[in-house]
Scaffold this motif. Structure first.
Motif, PDB file in Angstrom:
ATOM      1  N   SER A 264      -7.696  13.673   1.761  1.00 15.00           N
ATOM      2  CA  SER A 264      -8.245  12.183   2.241  1.00 15.00           C
ATOM      3  C   SER A 264      -9.447  11.818   1.527  1.00 15.00           C
ATOM      4  CB  SER A 264      -8.478  12.299   3.567  1.00 15.00           C
ATOM      5  OG  SER A 264      -8.945  11.165   4.106  1.00 15.00           O
ATOM      6  N   SER A 265      -9.267  10.592   1.099  1.00 19.23           N
ATOM      7  CA  SER A 265     -10.520  10.223   0.232  1.00 19.23           C
ATOM      8  C   SER A 265     -11.694   9.788   1.002  1.00 19.23           C
ATOM      9  CB  SER A 265     -10.159   8.941  -0.765  1.00 19.23           C
ATOM     10  OG  SER A 265      -9.502   7.801   0.118  1.00 19.23           O
ATOM     11  N   ARG A 266     -11.275   9.486   2.400  1.00 17.95           N
ATOM     12  CA  ARG A 266     -12.388   9.016   3.277  1.00 17.95           C
ATOM     13  C   ARG A 266     -12.814   9.978   4.425  1.00 17.95           C
ATOM     14  NH1 ARG A 266     -10.377   2.558   3.833  1.00 17.95           N
ATOM     15  NH2 ARG A 266     -10.658   1.904   1.760  1.00 17.95           N
TER      16      ARG A 266
ATOM     17  N   ASN B 190       0.368   4.499   0.491  1.00 15.11           N
ATOM     18  CA  ASN B 190       0.247   5.428   1.580  1.00 15.11           C
ATOM     19  C   ASN B 190       0.897   4.701   2.654  1.00 15.11           C
ATOM     20  OD1 ASN B 190      -1.192   7.825   2.362  1.00 15.11           O
ATOM     21  ND2 ASN B 190      -1.948   6.089   4.001  1.00 15.11           N
TER      22      ASN B 190
ATOM     23  N   GLN C 239      -8.111  -1.420   5.625  1.00 16.63           N
ATOM     24  CA  GLN C 239      -9.238  -2.186   6.294  1.00 16.63           C
ATOM     25  C   GLN C 239      -9.098  -2.600   7.769  1.00 16.63           C
ATOM     26  OE1 GLN C 239     -11.890  -2.580   4.028  1.00 16.63           O
ATOM     27  NE2 GLN C 239     -10.742  -1.585   2.306  1.00 16.63           N
TER      28      GLN C 239
ATOM     29  N   ASP D  48       0.777  -1.224   0.042  1.00 14.92           N
ATOM     30  CA  ASP D  48       0.136   0.049   0.079  1.00 14.92           C
ATOM     31  C   ASP D  48       0.903   1.322   0.022  1.00 14.92           C
ATOM     32  OD1 ASP D  48      -1.407   2.212   1.099  1.00 14.92           O
ATOM     33  OD2 ASP D  48      -3.147   0.877   1.448  1.00 14.92           O
TER      34      ASP D  48
ATOM     35  N   ILE E   4     -13.233   2.871   7.020  1.00 15.76           N
ATOM     36  CA  ILE E   4     -12.146   2.121   7.463  1.00 15.76           C
ATOM     37  C   ILE E   4     -12.590   0.597   7.430  1.00 15.76           C
ATOM     38  CG2 ILE E   4     -12.045   2.417   9.541  1.00 15.76           C
ATOM     39  CD1 ILE E   4      -8.980   3.022   9.533  1.00 15.76           C
TER      40      ILE E   4
ATOM     41  N   GLN F 113      -5.333   5.551   6.787  1.00 16.20           N
ATOM     42  CA  GLN F 113      -6.436   6.037   5.759  1.00 16.20           C
ATOM     43  C   GLN F 113      -6.722   4.802   4.881  1.00 16.20           C
ATOM     44  OE1 GLN F 113      -4.956   9.543   3.763  1.00 16.20           O
ATOM     45  NE2 GLN F 113      -5.926  10.989   5.341  1.00 16.20           N
ATOM     46  N   THR F 114      -5.835   4.279   4.193  1.00 14.90           N
ATOM     47  CA  THR F 114      -6.176   3.140   3.304  1.00 14.90           C
ATOM     48  C   THR F 114      -6.511   1.562   3.627  1.00 14.90           C
ATOM     49  OG1 THR F 114      -4.001   3.169   2.506  1.00 14.90           O
ATOM     50  CG2 THR F 114      -5.286   4.780   1.283  1.00 14.90           C
TER      51      THR F 114
END
Length: 508
Positions: A480-482, A273, A394, A271, A494, A391-392
């Protein structure tokens, strides 16, 4: 009466309680890494033993702490965070009480190792609980809150240790942990929900443990020896570092084959990020840890300050960090961690540049201003970096990710301290060959200039190492996409499955 349904952007009372529980548990374990640093001479006199033996009181704690960190991710999955949180606190309390009751140096070292083993799992478990409960939209605020104990440790540790040694028995350096940790245990029992989700079939990656924990311990030991004055070419340093690197390399190869069943899933580094944050944190924490080791040494060797005064002189760094840490949480959640990191890094680097300009006649006001600036930047960077690392990911990846990050933090800290302390010693030897400048009590103008120049030249190296962190920071997402996701507490972005709402109430 039906309560209104809150969104995941609300910092609700349940999440505040979780933050309090984690901070209560973490603060003394972090403080204990520095509180005994001022007691070396006292313990040597008390136990009639050598400095090298007393150093193991510090080293034993650090090694045990490092060795237990890799276990935390698996233990959370297998037994549940509440069970492991309380168990780790009880282990730390037991070690603290036994340290206070130690009857000789061997027993003290053994009990410090027990204490460190419990401490090593506390912060990773706490971070995992917070990351799961907060979701992406509240990550910045909870990471800012839990960062406060880390900001306090370099400031309060030597100060509290000096006060205790000045007024009480050395044993109270350990007994002081008991009441606060007991409060943390009581709060956890009362406030944390039961471990409803645990994988009883999860198997410990024994081979991974036998590779990673000793490898990390050997690496930390070798770099610590180099940082404490042992020559970098000494067989103990070389053998320890090479052994550590070899074992960790073998672990990485093993973990790649084992995948997500490994003790720490190295595939998370695919990942972009997460990988960028960990490279950033390694370079940055190496810089800050080395700097906080140099500063008390500077005050004691150049200014001939007492351990207590040298500890209080570092206080502006901690105060600056706390100021920005407490106000930046909402900014991280509202904007992007990248923005805060790229704002904080130049501030930190400018502060360190200020230290490179110190001369024999420089007033303490200049030093205090430089340290305060470093603290302001530090308080922007670390909570933002910890928030960005999740952030990215699970929800199921959080325990392993937290463990991986804490392993990197421990290695980075040891690396930074060793490198900067070796460099300052080399600089002294280069300018004054054969001079024992650190133990010379008579401070002539020439010796003062030599010492000052040795430190300022080393601060330039700190600037260079810290500047490396800018590169991975630029690789982080601009937005931040989330963070802007508005979902209900049980369905944060998340997460990859339904979750406990805030980690406190137990409601789904």
């Amino acid at each position: 009466m039906t309560q209104p349904r809150t969104t995941s952007t609300d910092f609700d009372p349940a999440l505040r309680k979780l933050v309090i529980v984690v901070v209560l548990g973490a603060i003394m374990t972090i403080l204990d890494t520095t509180i005994t640093s001022v007691a070396v001479n006292t313990l040597g006199t008390q136990f009639h033993t050598s400095l090298s033996a007393i150093q193991w009181v510090l080293t034993g704690y650090t090694l045990a702490l490092s060795a237990s960190i890799p276990l935390s991710g698996w233990a959370i999955v297998r037994f549940g965070p509440k069970t492991m949180w309380i168990g780790s606190l009880l282990l730390f309390i037991t070690g603290s009480v036994l340290c206070g009751m130690a009857w000789n140096i061997s027993s003290l070292i053994a009990f410090r190792a027990l204490q460190g083993f419990g401490a090593g799992m506390i912060l990773p478990i706490g971070q995992t609980m917070l990351a799961r409960a907060a979701g992406p939209a509240r990550m910045g605020r909870v990471m800012s809150a839990v960062a406060v104990p880390a900001m306090l440790a370099p400031v309060l540790g030597p100060t509290v240790g000096g006060l205790i040694l000045g007024h009480l028995s050395w044993r109270w350096m350990f007994y002081i942990n008991v009441p606060l940790c007991a409060m943390a245990v009581a709060a956890a029992i009362r406030l944390l929900p039961g471990d409803e989700v645990r994988d009883r079939d999860s198997r410990l990656d024994l081979l991974g443990l036998l590779l990673l924990s000793p490898g990390l311990g050997a690496l930390v030991y070798g770099t610590a020896q180099a940082g404490s004055g042992t020559s970098p070419t000494d067989i103990r340093v070389v053998a320890s570092v090479l052994t550590g690197v070899a074992l960790i390399t073998c672990y990485v190869l093993h973990a790649r084959r084992k995948g997500d069943a490994a003790l720490v899933d190295v595939q998370l580094l695919r990942d972009r990020n997460f990988a960028a944050v960990n490279v950033l944190v390694f370079a940055y924490i190496g810089t800050i840890s080395g700097l906080t080791a140099l500063l008390p040494l500077y005050f004691q060797t150049v200014n001939a300050d007492s351990p207590l005064r040298s500890g209080t002189m570092v206080a502006p760094l901690g105060l600056g960090a706390m100021m920005t840490t407490l106000i930046n949480g909402k900014l991280i959640d509202k904007h992007s961690p990248r923005l805060l990191i790229l704002t904080g890094l130049p501030v930190v680097l400018l502060g360190i540049l200020g230290l490179t300009q110190i001369g024999p006649d420089t007033s303490n006001a200049w030093v205090v201003a430089a340290l305060f600036a470093i603290g302001l930047g530090h308080g922007m960077i670390m909570p933002a970096a910890m928030s960005a690392s999740y952030q990215t990911l699970q929800r199921s990846e959080i325990p392993s990710a937290t463990t991986a990050t804490n392993v990197g933090l421990r290695a980075a800290s040891s690396f930074g301290v060793a490198v900067l302390l070796v460099l300052v010693q080399r600089n002294i030897e280069h300018r004054a060959p054969g001079a024992d400048a650190f133990t010379t009590r008579v401070r002539t103008d020439e010796i003062t200039r030599t010492l000052t120049h040795a430190f300022t030249q080393t601060y330039w190296w700190a600037v260079a190492i810290g500047a490396v962190a800018v590169v991975p920071a630029l690789m982080l997402p601009r937005r931040s996409s989330r963070a802007s996701t508005s979902t209900t507490p049980g369905t944060d972005a998340i997460d990859d499955r339904p979750a406990v709402s805030s980690g406190i109430t137990g409601e789904k």
